[in-house]
Write an enzyme that holds these catalytic residues in place. Sequence first.
Site, PDB file in Angstrom:
ATOM      1  N   GLY A  48      -7.166   0.628   0.328  1.00 41.58           N
ATOM      2  CA  GLY A  48      -6.128   0.662   1.354  1.00 41.58           C
ATOM      3  C   GLY A  48      -6.112   1.870   2.263  1.00 41.58           C
ATOM      4  O   GLY A  48      -5.592   1.806   3.367  1.00 41.58           O
ATOM      5  N   GLU A 102      -3.584   8.483   0.250  1.00 44.63           N
ATOM      6  CA  GLU A 102      -3.201   7.172  -0.303  1.00 44.63           C
ATOM      7  C   GLU A 102      -2.525   6.360   0.794  1.00 44.63           C
ATOM      8  O   GLU A 102      -1.887   6.929   1.686  1.00 44.63           O
ATOM      9  CB  GLU A 102      -2.264   7.448  -1.499  1.00 44.63           C
ATOM     10  N   ASP A 103      -2.647   5.040   0.732  1.00 46.48           N
ATOM     11  CA  ASP A 103      -1.971   4.205   1.733  1.00 46.48           C
ATOM     12  C   ASP A 103      -0.479   4.118   1.448  1.00 46.48           C
ATOM     13  O   ASP A 103       0.343   4.335   2.325  1.00 46.48           O
ATOM     14  CB  ASP A 103      -2.604   2.800   1.822  1.00 46.48           C
ATOM     15  N   ASP A 106       4.011   3.196  -4.485  1.00 47.30           N
ATOM     16  CA  ASP A 106       4.950   2.133  -4.832  1.00 47.30           C
ATOM     17  C   ASP A 106       5.597   2.493  -6.180  1.00 47.30           C
ATOM     18  O   ASP A 106       6.591   3.210  -6.216  1.00 47.30           O
ATOM     19  CB  ASP A 106       4.134   0.835  -4.872  1.00 47.30           C
ATOM     20  N   LYS A 134       7.689   3.988  -1.114  1.00 47.78           N
ATOM     21  CA  LYS A 134       8.827   3.084  -1.371  1.00 47.78           C
ATOM     22  C   LYS A 134       9.660   3.711  -2.484  1.00 47.78           C
ATOM     23  O   LYS A 134       9.448   3.402  -3.665  1.00 47.78           O
ATOM     24  CB  LYS A 134       8.313   1.733  -1.884  1.00 47.78           C
ATOM     25  N   PHE A 155       7.083  -5.926   0.746  1.00 43.61           N
ATOM     26  CA  PHE A 155       5.624  -5.937   0.733  1.00 43.61           C
ATOM     27  C   PHE A 155       5.123  -5.888   2.172  1.00 43.61           C
ATOM     28  O   PHE A 155       5.563  -6.664   3.022  1.00 43.61           O
ATOM     29  CB  PHE A 155       5.103  -7.195   0.024  1.00 43.61           C
ATOM     30  N   ASP A 162      -3.610  -4.834   2.522  1.00 46.35           N
ATOM     31  CA  ASP A 162      -3.976  -6.258   2.507  1.00 46.35           C
ATOM     32  C   ASP A 162      -2.968  -7.131   1.778  1.00 46.35           C
ATOM     33  O   ASP A 162      -2.157  -6.655   0.984  1.00 46.35           O
ATOM     34  CB  ASP A 162      -5.323  -6.440   1.808  1.00 46.35           C
ATOM     35  N   ARG A 168      -6.084  -6.444   6.571  1.00 46.76           N
ATOM     36  CA  ARG A 168      -6.378  -5.004   6.668  1.00 46.76           C
ATOM     37  C   ARG A 168      -6.706  -4.588   8.092  1.00 46.76           C
ATOM     38  O   ARG A 168      -6.536  -3.434   8.474  1.00 46.76           O
ATOM     39  CB  ARG A 168      -7.570  -4.635   5.769  1.00 46.76           C
TER      40      ARG A 168
HETATM   41  P1  5GP Z   1       1.467   2.078  -7.332  1.00 49.49           P
HETATM   42  O1  5GP Z   1       0.474   2.475  -8.369  1.00 49.49           O
HETATM   43  O2  5GP Z   1       2.170   3.262  -6.674  1.00 49.49           O
HETATM   44  O3  5GP Z   1       2.446   1.070  -7.865  1.00 49.49           O
HETATM   45  O4  5GP Z   1       0.709   1.242  -6.246  1.00 49.49           O
HETATM   46  C1  5GP Z   1      -0.104   1.784  -5.319  1.00 49.49           C
HETATM   47  C2  5GP Z   1      -1.006   0.725  -4.739  1.00 49.49           C
HETATM   48  O5  5GP Z   1      -0.405  -0.572  -4.735  1.00 49.49           O
HETATM   49  C3  5GP Z   1      -1.262   1.042  -3.285  1.00 49.49           C
HETATM   50  O6  5GP Z   1      -2.373   1.901  -3.149  1.00 49.49           O
HETATM   51  C4  5GP Z   1      -1.521  -0.328  -2.703  1.00 49.49           C
HETATM   52  O7  5GP Z   1      -2.870  -0.674  -2.875  1.00 49.49           O
HETATM   53  C5  5GP Z   1      -0.686  -1.252  -3.538  1.00 49.49           C
HETATM   54  N1  5GP Z   1       0.597  -1.568  -2.865  1.00 49.49           N
HETATM   55  C6  5GP Z   1       1.831  -1.123  -3.191  1.00 49.49           C
HETATM   56  N2  5GP Z   1       2.778  -1.611  -2.362  1.00 49.49           N
HETATM   57  C7  5GP Z   1       2.113  -2.374  -1.462  1.00 49.49           C
HETATM   58  C8  5GP Z   1       2.537  -3.124  -0.308  1.00 49.49           C
HETATM   59  O8  5GP Z   1       3.715  -3.208   0.077  1.00 49.49           O
HETATM   60  N3  5GP Z   1       1.546  -3.761   0.382  1.00 49.49           N
HETATM   61  C9  5GP Z   1       0.232  -3.711   0.011  1.00 49.49           C
HETATM   62  N4  5GP Z   1      -0.627  -4.387   0.771  1.00 49.49           N
HETATM   63  N5  5GP Z   1      -0.191  -3.020  -1.055  1.00 49.49           N
HETATM   64  C10 5GP Z   1       0.734  -2.339  -1.784  1.00 49.49           C
END
Ligand code: 5GP
Length: 179
Positions: A48, A102-103, A106, A134, A155, A162, A168
């Site tokens: 991402g 990082e993108d 979450d 978030k 989301f 993606d 993307r």
């Molecule tokens: P975490 O480990 O913080 O729960 O998740 C991080 C990863 O989850 C991000 O790098 C991304 O790839 C994916 N992710 C989390 N939220 C979203 C979202 O709203 N949209 C998309 N496309 N990917 C997300």
Amino acid sequence: MTDIKINDKIFRKSITGEEINSQISRIAASIDSDYKGKKPLLLGVLNGCFMFASDLMKQLHIECEISFVKLSSYQGTTTTGTVNEVMGLSESVTGRDIIIVEDIVDTGLTMQRMIETLNAQKPASVAIASLFVKPARLKVPVDVKYSAFTIPDRFIVGYGLDYDGLGRNLPDIYDAVEE
Ligand code: 5GP
């Protein structure tokens, strides 16, 4: 209102590419000033981050390097709760100033896992730059030093992010529309 359809889901435009660009300029200026005289290693988390990492690096004026790791925890629009390392780090981070790129943060589990892995190699410092955070979804405390947008629990796709591999390439950000 601009709506698009990706597979079974409708998405609505929420943040423009111009807004993203101006936030990236702000972050790049902070990094330039915080890392003056240092040579940080940007560490992008694929897939991402690729657009953000590229646009961020273009706006940095300090000396810096970049490398990538590949992790994944999402399937469709939900996290699996397990972070899988798909492609590991190929170089030493010992003694380096690391900026994780990082993108989106979450649950924070991906960043927690990254920081644990990096700290085992004794870097000089580790900071996180994430385009989106978030806060309502965080399961573990994560300190995101450079963040462009704080967003609600929705989301999103576009600008590198993606939905099942698609979207993307969109230059703007779109929110999933609940039906
Ligand atoms: P975490 O480990 O913080 O729960 O998740 C991080 C990863 O989850 C991000 O790098 C991304 O790839 C994916 N992710 C989390 N939220 C979203 C979202 O709203 N949209 C998309 N496309 N990917 C997300």
